[in-house]
Design a protein around this motif. Structure first.
Motif, PDB file in Angstrom:
ATOM      1  N   GLY A   3     -45.735  13.866 -22.792  1.00  0.00           N
ATOM      2  CA  GLY A   3     -45.026  12.993 -23.730  1.00  0.00           C
ATOM      3  C   GLY A   3     -43.521  13.048 -23.545  1.00  0.00           C
ATOM      4  O   GLY A   3     -42.839  12.010 -23.570  1.00  0.00           O
ATOM      5  N   MET A   4     -42.998  14.247 -23.331  1.00  0.00           N
ATOM      6  CA  MET A   4     -41.555  14.396 -23.105  1.00  0.00           C
ATOM      7  C   MET A   4     -41.146  13.738 -21.797  1.00  0.00           C
ATOM      8  O   MET A   4     -40.083  13.123 -21.698  1.00  0.00           O
ATOM      9  CB  MET A   4     -41.168  15.876 -23.087  1.00  0.00           C
ATOM     10  CG  MET A   4     -41.166  16.531 -24.458  1.00  0.00           C
ATOM     11  SD  MET A   4     -40.338  18.154 -24.449  1.00  0.00           S
ATOM     12  CE  MET A   4     -41.445  19.090 -23.380  1.00  0.00           C
ATOM     13  N   ALA A   5     -42.003  13.870 -20.783  1.00  0.00           N
ATOM     14  CA  ALA A   5     -41.690  13.274 -19.495  1.00  0.00           C
ATOM     15  C   ALA A   5     -41.673  11.748 -19.578  1.00  0.00           C
ATOM     16  O   ALA A   5     -40.812  11.092 -18.988  1.00  0.00           O
ATOM     17  CB  ALA A   5     -42.707  13.730 -18.450  1.00  0.00           C
ATOM     18  N   VAL A   6     -42.617  11.177 -20.312  1.00  0.00           N
ATOM     19  CA  VAL A   6     -42.645   9.724 -20.500  1.00  0.00           C
ATOM     20  C   VAL A   6     -41.362   9.263 -21.199  1.00  0.00           C
ATOM     21  O   VAL A   6     -40.753   8.252 -20.817  1.00  0.00           O
ATOM     22  CB  VAL A   6     -43.884   9.304 -21.314  1.00  0.00           C
ATOM     23  CG1 VAL A   6     -43.794   7.824 -21.698  1.00  0.00           C
ATOM     24  CG2 VAL A   6     -45.156   9.559 -20.519  1.00  0.00           C
ATOM     25  N   ALA A   7     -40.942  10.011 -22.220  1.00  0.00           N
ATOM     26  CA  ALA A   7     -39.698   9.678 -22.919  1.00  0.00           C
ATOM     27  C   ALA A   7     -38.500   9.758 -21.977  1.00  0.00           C
ATOM     28  O   ALA A   7     -37.580   8.937 -22.051  1.00  0.00           O
ATOM     29  CB  ALA A   7     -39.504  10.615 -24.107  1.00  0.00           C
ATOM     30  N   ALA A   8     -38.514  10.739 -21.075  1.00  0.00           N
ATOM     31  CA  ALA A   8     -37.417  10.888 -20.115  1.00  0.00           C
ATOM     32  C   ALA A   8     -37.357   9.692 -19.171  1.00  0.00           C
ATOM     33  O   ALA A   8     -36.278   9.212 -18.815  1.00  0.00           O
ATOM     34  CB  ALA A   8     -37.581  12.182 -19.327  1.00  0.00           C
ATOM     35  N   VAL A   9     -38.536   9.202 -18.753  1.00  0.00           N
ATOM     36  CA  VAL A   9     -38.577   8.027 -17.877  1.00  0.00           C
ATOM     37  C   VAL A   9     -37.988   6.817 -18.608  1.00  0.00           C
ATOM     38  O   VAL A   9     -37.224   6.025 -18.030  1.00  0.00           O
ATOM     39  CB  VAL A   9     -40.017   7.749 -17.416  1.00  0.00           C
ATOM     40  CG1 VAL A   9     -40.102   6.393 -16.706  1.00  0.00           C
ATOM     41  CG2 VAL A   9     -40.500   8.860 -16.482  1.00  0.00           C
ATOM     42  N   LYS A  10     -38.336   6.660 -19.870  1.00  0.00           N
ATOM     43  CA  LYS A  10     -37.779   5.559 -20.660  1.00  0.00           C
ATOM     44  C   LYS A  10     -36.269   5.705 -20.816  1.00  0.00           C
ATOM     45  O   LYS A  10     -35.561   4.718 -21.049  1.00  0.00           O
ATOM     46  CB  LYS A  10     -38.447   5.509 -22.027  1.00  0.00           C
ATOM     47  CG  LYS A  10     -39.913   5.092 -21.988  1.00  0.00           C
ATOM     48  CD  LYS A  10     -40.527   5.067 -23.377  1.00  0.00           C
ATOM     49  CE  LYS A  10     -41.982   4.626 -23.327  1.00  0.00           C
ATOM     50  NZ  LYS A  10     -42.607   4.611 -24.682  1.00  0.00           N
ATOM     51  N   ASN A  11     -35.790   6.946 -20.681  1.00  0.00           N
ATOM     52  CA  ASN A  11     -34.364   7.218 -20.832  1.00  0.00           C
ATOM     53  C   ASN A  11     -33.628   7.219 -19.494  1.00  0.00           C
ATOM     54  O   ASN A  11     -32.479   7.631 -19.417  1.00  0.00           O
ATOM     55  CB  ASN A  11     -34.175   8.572 -21.536  1.00  0.00           C
ATOM     56  CG  ASN A  11     -32.765   8.768 -22.049  1.00  0.00           C
ATOM     57  OD1 ASN A  11     -32.080   7.812 -22.413  1.00  0.00           O
ATOM     58  ND2 ASN A  11     -32.310  10.010 -22.069  1.00  0.00           N
ATOM     59  N   GLY A  12     -34.326   6.791 -18.445  1.00  0.00           N
ATOM     60  CA  GLY A  12     -33.642   6.632 -17.161  1.00  0.00           C
ATOM     61  C   GLY A  12     -34.130   7.479 -16.017  1.00  0.00           C
ATOM     62  O   GLY A  12     -33.653   7.322 -14.887  1.00  0.00           O
ATOM     63  N   ALA A  13     -35.075   8.407 -16.263  1.00  0.00           N
ATOM     64  CA  ALA A  13     -35.615   9.197 -15.143  1.00  0.00           C
ATOM     65  C   ALA A  13     -36.449   8.288 -14.245  1.00  0.00           C
ATOM     66  O   ALA A  13     -36.966   7.258 -14.675  1.00  0.00           O
ATOM     67  CB  ALA A  13     -36.468  10.354 -15.666  1.00  0.00           C
ATOM     68  N   TRP A  14     -36.582   8.681 -12.988  1.00  0.00           N
ATOM     69  CA  TRP A  14     -37.308   7.864 -12.019  1.00  0.00           C
ATOM     70  C   TRP A  14     -38.807   7.878 -12.294  1.00  0.00           C
ATOM     71  O   TRP A  14     -39.461   6.852 -12.374  1.00  0.00           O
ATOM     72  CB  TRP A  14     -37.014   8.377 -10.610  1.00  0.00           C
ATOM     73  CG  TRP A  14     -37.936   7.846  -9.556  1.00  0.00           C
ATOM     74  CD1 TRP A  14     -38.984   8.496  -8.975  1.00  0.00           C
ATOM     75  CD2 TRP A  14     -37.899   6.551  -8.964  1.00  0.00           C
ATOM     76  NE1 TRP A  14     -39.602   7.687  -8.064  1.00  0.00           N
ATOM     77  CE2 TRP A  14     -38.950   6.486  -8.032  1.00  0.00           C
ATOM     78  CE3 TRP A  14     -37.073   5.439  -9.119  1.00  0.00           C
ATOM     79  CZ2 TRP A  14     -39.204   5.362  -7.264  1.00  0.00           C
ATOM     80  CZ3 TRP A  14     -37.325   4.307  -8.365  1.00  0.00           C
ATOM     81  CH2 TRP A  14     -38.372   4.270  -7.441  1.00  0.00           C
ATOM     82  N   ASP A  15     -39.385   9.068 -12.460  1.00  0.00           N
ATOM     83  CA  ASP A  15     -40.830   9.202 -12.633  1.00  0.00           C
ATOM     84  C   ASP A  15     -41.119  10.646 -13.029  1.00  0.00           C
ATOM     85  O   ASP A  15     -40.211  11.470 -13.133  1.00  0.00           O
ATOM     86  CB  ASP A  15     -41.553   8.852 -11.329  1.00  0.00           C
ATOM     87  CG  ASP A  15     -42.997   8.408 -11.555  1.00  0.00           C
ATOM     88  OD1 ASP A  15     -43.516   8.613 -12.671  1.00  0.00           O
ATOM     89  OD2 ASP A  15     -43.604   7.870 -10.611  1.00  0.00           O
ATOM     90  N   PHE A  16     -42.396  10.963 -13.247  1.00  0.00           N
ATOM     91  CA  PHE A  16     -42.777  12.347 -13.484  1.00  0.00           C
ATOM     92  C   PHE A  16     -44.111  12.616 -12.811  1.00  0.00           C
ATOM     93  O   PHE A  16     -44.867  11.700 -12.487  1.00  0.00           O
ATOM     94  CB  PHE A  16     -42.855  12.661 -14.983  1.00  0.00           C
ATOM     95  CG  PHE A  16     -44.019  12.027 -15.687  1.00  0.00           C
ATOM     96  CD1 PHE A  16     -45.227  12.701 -15.831  1.00  0.00           C
ATOM     97  CD2 PHE A  16     -43.913  10.746 -16.222  1.00  0.00           C
ATOM     98  CE1 PHE A  16     -46.300  12.115 -16.481  1.00  0.00           C
ATOM     99  CE2 PHE A  16     -44.980  10.160 -16.883  1.00  0.00           C
ATOM    100  CZ  PHE A  16     -46.178  10.848 -17.009  1.00  0.00           C
ATOM    101  N   LEU A  17     -44.386  13.885 -12.587  1.00  0.00           N
ATOM    102  CA  LEU A  17     -45.621  14.299 -11.927  1.00  0.00           C
ATOM    103  C   LEU A  17     -46.166  15.501 -12.673  1.00  0.00           C
ATOM    104  O   LEU A  17     -45.448  16.467 -12.926  1.00  0.00           O
ATOM    105  CB  LEU A  17     -45.343  14.661 -10.462  1.00  0.00           C
ATOM    106  CG  LEU A  17     -46.560  14.771  -9.541  1.00  0.00           C
ATOM    107  CD1 LEU A  17     -47.266  13.424  -9.438  1.00  0.00           C
ATOM    108  CD2 LEU A  17     -46.125  15.215  -8.152  1.00  0.00           C
ATOM    109  N   GLU A  18     -47.424  15.413 -13.055  1.00  0.00           N
ATOM    110  CA  GLU A  18     -48.042  16.476 -13.840  1.00  0.00           C
ATOM    111  C   GLU A  18     -48.633  17.557 -12.938  1.00  0.00           C
ATOM    112  O   GLU A  18     -49.317  17.257 -11.953  1.00  0.00           O
ATOM    113  CB  GLU A  18     -49.134  15.882 -14.735  1.00  0.00           C
ATOM    114  CG  GLU A  18     -49.770  16.871 -15.678  1.00  0.00           C
ATOM    115  CD  GLU A  18     -50.845  16.223 -16.541  1.00  0.00           C
ATOM    116  OE1 GLU A  18     -51.567  16.971 -17.239  1.00  0.00           O
ATOM    117  OE2 GLU A  18     -50.976  14.980 -16.505  1.00  0.00           O
ATOM    118  N   LYS A  19     -48.347  18.815 -13.271  1.00  0.00           N
ATOM    119  CA  LYS A  19     -48.929  19.947 -12.556  1.00  0.00           C
ATOM    120  C   LYS A  19     -50.345  20.199 -13.075  1.00  0.00           C
ATOM    121  O   LYS A  19     -50.603  20.022 -14.280  1.00  0.00           O
ATOM    122  CB  LYS A  19     -48.090  21.209 -12.781  1.00  0.00           C
ATOM    123  CG  LYS A  19     -46.639  21.111 -12.352  1.00  0.00           C
ATOM    124  CD  LYS A  19     -45.900  22.388 -12.744  1.00  0.00           C
ATOM    125  CE  LYS A  19     -44.429  22.323 -12.459  1.00  0.00           C
ATOM    126  NZ  LYS A  19     -43.699  23.527 -12.895  1.00  0.00           N
TER     127      LYS A  19
END
Length: 219
Positions: free
Chosen positions: A97-113
């Motif tokens: 959830g935090m990673a998705v919010a970060a993407v909406k805030n300008g991060a490129w993408d996220f990858l789950e371990k």
């Protein structure tokens, strides 16, 4: 200035888990990707601030949970320093959830371990290509802005008329100059801005204005 063919963005790996960091660095290195590892977010932020890393084409792999500076806090500090290169968050299941919010805030993408090695490398390569594209386009925007700034006052007046879709005769009448003088200025404008036609010029100006990097009115 580096060209797209010579650009080879560094992958900055920021993770406070030494074993994970070393393993990921080995993986990226084995795929021929230049990598620089950082043990903490604050150390990377300090390097960006002191070494001018924000001006160097790059990608960041950023663990979302770190001490003493979290990945999210690191990301915010990077943005404050003008960091515009792709940031890819590495996250556990509970932090999606935090990673998705970060993407909406300008991060490129996220990858789950845990992730598949090929999946990670594919995302890193996509981010590196995005960095190359941004680098290329940003330099072209800068060249175009500098060319605009080099226009004389009269050329700016003619440019404004051209962008209104006016013909040479109308421009001459509006500015109180001869049509031949308009043709001379028009040719100079196209040459300085390195465009082939008024249509291409209007397109380039539209792109510049849409990006918020240029004036809406060249006069």
């Amino acid at each position: 200035m580096a060209t797209p063919a010579t650009l080879n963005p560094t992958v900055h790996l920021v993770d406070d888990d030494a074993d994970f960091r070393d393993g990921l660095a080995w993986l990226l290195d084995s795929r021929g990707l230049p990598t620089q590892a950082w043990a903490a977010g604050d150390a990377f932020v300090q390097a960006v601030r002191e070494q001018g890393l924000a001006d160097t084409c790059a990608v960041v792999l950023l663990d979302i949970r770190m001490e003493p500076l979290s990945g999210l806090a690191t990301f915010e500090q990077l943005k404050a320093l003008g960091w515009h290169w792709p940031v890819l968050f590495l996250t556990g299941h509970g932090d999606v959830g935090m990673a998705v919010a970060a993407v909406k805030n300008g991060a490129w993408d996220f990858l789950e371990k845990p992730f598949q090695n090929n999946e990670l490398v594919d995302k890193v390569e996509a981010a590196r290509q995005a960095a190359i594209d941004w680098h290329t386009h940003s330099h072209e925007r800068l060249r175009f802005q500098r060319a605009l700034a080099s226009l004389s006052a009269r050329e700016r007046e003619v440019l404004h008329e051209m962008l209104q879709g006016h013909y040479n005769k109308n421009i001459a009448d509006h500015l109180g100059i001869t049509q031949r003088t308009v043709e001379f200025h028009r040719a100079n404008i196209l040459d300085k801005l390195q465009v082939q036609s008024a249509v291409e010029l209007a397109h380039r100006m539209g792109q510049l204005n849409a990006q918020g990097r240029g004036p809406t009115d060249p006069t």
